[in-house]
Design a protein around this motif. Structure first.
Motif, short mmCIF file in Angstrom:
data_model
loop_
_atom_site.label_atom_id
_atom_site.label_comp_id
_atom_site.label_asym_id
_atom_site.label_seq_id
_atom_site.Cartn_x
_atom_site.Cartn_y
_atom_site.Cartn_z
N PHE A 1 0.81 -1.22 0.24
CA PHE A 1 0.01 0.05 -0.09
C PHE A 1 0.83 1.23 0.02
O PHE A 1 1.22 1.59 0.92
N CYS B 1 8.28 3.80 -6.46
CA CYS B 1 7.55 3.67 -5.48
C CYS B 1 8.25 4.29 -4.21
O CYS B 1 9.53 4.03 -4.07
N HIS C 1 9.19 1.05 -1.14
CA HIS C 1 10.26 -0.16 -1.18
C HIS C 1 11.24 0.01 -2.60
O HIS C 1 11.83 -0.89 -3.01
N GLY C 2 10.69 1.29 -3.20
CA GLY C 2 11.90 1.55 -4.42
C GLY C 2 11.31 0.60 -5.72
O GLY C 2 12.18 0.59 -6.62
N ILE D 1 8.47 -5.87 -7.58
CA ILE D 1 7.12 -6.04 -8.22
C ILE D 1 7.10 -7.11 -9.02
O ILE D 1 7.89 -7.54 -9.73
S1 FES Z 1 4.56 -0.70 -2.11
FE1 FES Z 1 5.60 -0.04 -3.92
S2 FES Z 1 7.60 -1.33 -3.95
FE2 FES Z 1 6.67 -1.89 -2.12
#
Ligand code: FES
Length: 105
Positions: free
Chosen positions: A50, A65, A68-69, A84
């Motif tokens: 999320f 993101c 976590h990148g 991902i």
């Molecule tokens: S929530 Fe986007 S990489 Fe983990």
């Protein structure tokens, strides 16, 4: 394609080149990107966990993101490797005057 499937989601003038803007439409979270003057739209929620991609970093044609990148190609929604696993949904975009519209299926 039926005209009523196009929905105005933002003002074109609110998204400068290199910017990403998050908008909410009912339950949906949408991210709008300005890549060299062209507007693109994807889901705003990362497919990993999320996080809102509009709070991440736009690097060229890639959105990273903030949590976590994880990275995605803005134009295609393609996920670019761990963490991902799933690609991001993209939406057709058109600009009418100063209105950015996206089309839902
Ligand atoms: S929530 Fe986007 S990489 Fe983990």
């Amino acid at each position: 394609m039926a005209e009523e499937n196009w929905v105005s989601v933002a003002k074109r003038s609110a998204i400068n080149p290199g910017d990403v803007l998050g908008v909410r439409l009912g339950e949906r979270e949408i991210a709008l990107y300005n890549l060299d003057g062209e507007i693109y739209a994807t889901d705003n929620l990362c497919t990993h966990a999320f996080a809102l991609l509009s709070q991440g970093w736009l690097d060229g044609e890639t959105i990273e993101c903030p949590l976590h990148g994880g990275r995605f190609e803005v134009k295609t929604g393609k996920g670019l490797g761990p963490p991902i696993n799933d690609d991001l949904k993209t939406y057709p975009v058109r600009v009418i005057g100063d209105d950015v519209q996206i089309r839902f299926e």
